[in-house]
Design a protein around this motif. Structure first.
Motif, PDB file in Angstrom:
ATOM      1  N   ASN A 119       0.804  -1.228   0.000  1.00  0.00           N
ATOM      2  CA  ASN A 119       0.000   0.000   0.000  1.00  0.00           C
ATOM      3  C   ASN A 119       0.839   1.280   0.000  1.00  0.00           C
ATOM      4  N   SER A 120       2.135   1.167  -0.252  1.00  0.00           N
ATOM      5  CA  SER A 120       2.936   2.384  -0.392  1.00  0.00           C
ATOM      6  C   SER A 120       2.573   3.051  -1.718  1.00  0.00           C
ATOM      7  N   VAL A 121       2.802   4.336  -1.786  1.00  0.00           N
ATOM      8  CA  VAL A 121       2.458   5.090  -2.988  1.00  0.00           C
ATOM      9  C   VAL A 121       3.747   5.599  -3.618  1.00  0.00           C
ATOM     10  N   VAL A 122       3.930   5.287  -4.877  1.00  0.00           N
ATOM     11  CA  VAL A 122       5.119   5.768  -5.588  1.00  0.00           C
ATOM     12  C   VAL A 122       4.789   7.106  -6.248  1.00  0.00           C
ATOM     13  N   PRO A 123       5.784   7.975  -6.443  1.00  0.00           N
ATOM     14  CA  PRO A 123       5.505   9.301  -6.998  1.00  0.00           C
ATOM     15  C   PRO A 123       5.142   9.296  -8.488  1.00  0.00           C
ATOM     16  N   ARG A 124       5.609   8.263  -9.214  1.00  0.00           N
ATOM     17  CA  ARG A 124       5.354   8.231 -10.666  1.00  0.00           C
ATOM     18  C   ARG A 124       5.696   6.842 -11.201  1.00  0.00           C
ATOM     19  N   ASP A 125       5.269   6.590 -12.427  1.00  0.00           N
ATOM     20  CA  ASP A 125       5.650   5.359 -13.113  1.00  0.00           C
ATOM     21  C   ASP A 125       7.151   5.336 -13.345  1.00  0.00           C
ATOM     22  N   ALA A 126       7.743   4.156 -13.261  1.00  0.00           N
ATOM     23  CA  ALA A 126       9.138   3.986 -13.668  1.00  0.00           C
ATOM     24  C   ALA A 126       9.236   4.318 -15.158  1.00  0.00           C
ATOM     25  N   GLY A 127      10.424   4.679 -15.601  1.00  0.00           N
ATOM     26  CA  GLY A 127      10.620   5.042 -17.012  1.00  0.00           C
ATOM     27  C   GLY A 127      10.131   3.976 -17.974  1.00  0.00           C
ATOM     28  N   VAL A 128      10.428   2.714 -17.682  1.00  0.00           N
ATOM     29  CA  VAL A 128      10.007   1.637 -18.578  1.00  0.00           C
ATOM     30  C   VAL A 128       8.487   1.508 -18.605  1.00  0.00           C
ATOM     31  N   VAL A 129       7.838   1.704 -17.473  1.00  0.00           N
ATOM     32  CA  VAL A 129       6.375   1.627 -17.413  1.00  0.00           C
ATOM     33  C   VAL A 129       5.762   2.787 -18.188  1.00  0.00           C
ATOM     34  N   LYS A 130       6.355   3.958 -18.044  1.00  0.00           N
ATOM     35  CA  LYS A 130       5.871   5.125 -18.795  1.00  0.00           C
ATOM     36  C   LYS A 130       5.907   4.847 -20.293  1.00  0.00           C
ATOM     37  N   LYS A 131       7.015   4.288 -20.756  1.00  0.00           N
ATOM     38  CA  LYS A 131       7.145   3.987 -22.189  1.00  0.00           C
ATOM     39  C   LYS A 131       6.166   2.894 -22.622  1.00  0.00           C
ATOM     40  N   LEU A 132       5.971   1.865 -21.777  1.00  0.00           N
ATOM     41  CA  LEU A 132       5.002   0.815 -22.086  1.00  0.00           C
ATOM     42  C   LEU A 132       3.596   1.390 -22.189  1.00  0.00           C
ATOM     43  N   ARG A 133       3.223   2.240 -21.241  1.00  0.00           N
ATOM     44  CA  ARG A 133       1.889   2.860 -21.275  1.00  0.00           C
ATOM     45  C   ARG A 133       1.731   3.744 -22.513  1.00  0.00           C
ATOM     46  N   GLU A 134       2.770   4.515 -22.844  1.00  0.00           N
ATOM     47  CA  GLU A 134       2.710   5.368 -24.036  1.00  0.00           C
ATOM     48  C   GLU A 134       2.529   4.535 -25.301  1.00  0.00           C
ATOM     49  N   SER A 135       2.987   3.297 -25.271  1.00  0.00           N
ATOM     50  CA  SER A 135       2.822   2.389 -26.407  1.00  0.00           C
ATOM     51  C   SER A 135       1.492   1.647 -26.350  1.00  0.00           C
ATOM     52  N   GLY A 136       0.692   1.940 -25.297  1.00  0.00           N
ATOM     53  CA  GLY A 136      -0.639   1.355 -25.209  1.00  0.00           C
ATOM     54  C   GLY A 136      -0.736   0.065 -24.418  1.00  0.00           C
ATOM     55  N   ALA A 137       0.339  -0.354 -23.750  1.00  0.00           N
ATOM     56  CA  ALA A 137       0.332  -1.616 -23.004  1.00  0.00           C
ATOM     57  C   ALA A 137      -0.567  -1.534 -21.773  1.00  0.00           C
ATOM     58  N   ILE A 138      -1.115  -2.670 -21.383  1.00  0.00           N
ATOM     59  CA  ILE A 138      -1.917  -2.814 -20.169  1.00  0.00           C
ATOM     60  C   ILE A 138      -1.024  -3.525 -19.154  1.00  0.00           C
ATOM     61  N   ILE A 139      -0.778  -2.886 -18.005  1.00  0.00           N
ATOM     62  CA  ILE A 139       0.236  -3.342 -17.045  1.00  0.00           C
ATOM     63  C   ILE A 139      -0.358  -4.215 -15.945  1.00  0.00           C
ATOM     64  N   ARG A 140       0.381  -5.313 -15.587  1.00  0.00           N
ATOM     65  CA  ARG A 140       0.077  -6.179 -14.451  1.00  0.00           C
ATOM     66  C   ARG A 140       1.389  -6.405 -13.695  1.00  0.00           C
ATOM     67  N   LYS A 141       1.335  -7.031 -12.504  1.00  0.00           N
ATOM     68  CA  LYS A 141       2.538  -7.229 -11.673  1.00  0.00           C
ATOM     69  C   LYS A 141       2.856  -8.698 -11.448  1.00  0.00           C
ATOM     70  N   SER A 142       4.146  -9.005 -11.496  1.00  0.00           N
ATOM     71  CA  SER A 142       4.632 -10.341 -11.130  1.00  0.00           C
ATOM     72  C   SER A 142       5.513 -10.215  -9.915  1.00  0.00           C
ATOM     73  N   LYS A 143       5.849 -11.359  -9.337  1.00  0.00           N
ATOM     74  CA  LYS A 143       6.695 -11.374  -8.139  1.00  0.00           C
ATOM     75  C   LYS A 143       8.106 -10.945  -8.458  1.00  0.00           C
ATOM     76  N   HIS A 144       8.734 -10.351  -7.459  1.00  0.00           N
ATOM     77  CA  HIS A 144      10.143  -9.998  -7.540  1.00  0.00           C
ATOM     78  C   HIS A 144      10.965 -11.226  -7.177  1.00  0.00           C
ATOM     79  N   ASP A 145      11.911 -11.581  -8.017  1.00  0.00           N
ATOM     80  CA  ASP A 145      12.786 -12.732  -7.736  1.00  0.00           C
ATOM     81  C   ASP A 145      14.225 -12.303  -7.605  1.00  0.00           C
TER      82      ASP A 145
END
Length: 145
Positions: A119-145
């Protein structure tokens, strides 16, 4: 004899690859299916949500699915229908899974595998997420390994 076997293998591969199936599809195949009205972003997201529900109890790889994924897919379908310029981007309407240590400024958690960050709040999308969203991608989360 070997040459004829190779030709048969190549022909059978061509025949099989002409049939569209989501699990084996490339982004190019999916975009072609979108253009031919054989598939919608909503159907694609629903397919992957079902896949996650089926396999995640075994593999435990996906932490969460964006609760807005179906809504975002419907928007992508409408943009494609309206010939919105964004619908020409290669990832438009395609769901993408990102690790949970990559910041997303939405309803998804960015926890890096730690309950302390839930439930922490990040200030903005990471650069890679920003670029994915700009390309129209729909984002989901996987576990950190």
């Amino acid at each position: 004899m070997i040459a004829s076997i190779i030709i048969v293998i190549l022909l059978s591969h061509t025949i099989e690859s002409s049939k569209f199936t989501i699990p084996e599809a490339t982004i190019h195949d999916i975009q072609a299916a979108f253009k031919q009205n054989k598939l919608t972003s909503k159907q694609l997201v629903e397919f992957y949500i079902q896949r996650i529900r089926k396999l995640n109890p075994i593999y435990r790889a996906v932490i969460e699915v964006n609760p807005d994924a179906l809504h975002l897919a419907e928007i992508a379908d409408q943009q494609r229908k309206n010939k919105d310029p964004i619908s020409r981007f290669g990832l438009h309407g395609i769901p993408v899974l990102v690790k949970d240590n990559i910041a997303t400024k939405d309803k998804l958690n960015t926890t890096a595998g730690s309950y302390a960050l839930l439930n922490s709040v990040v200030p903005r999308d990471a650069g890679v997420v920003k670029k994915l969203r700009e390309s129209g991608a729909i984002i989901r989360k996987s576990k950190h390994d």
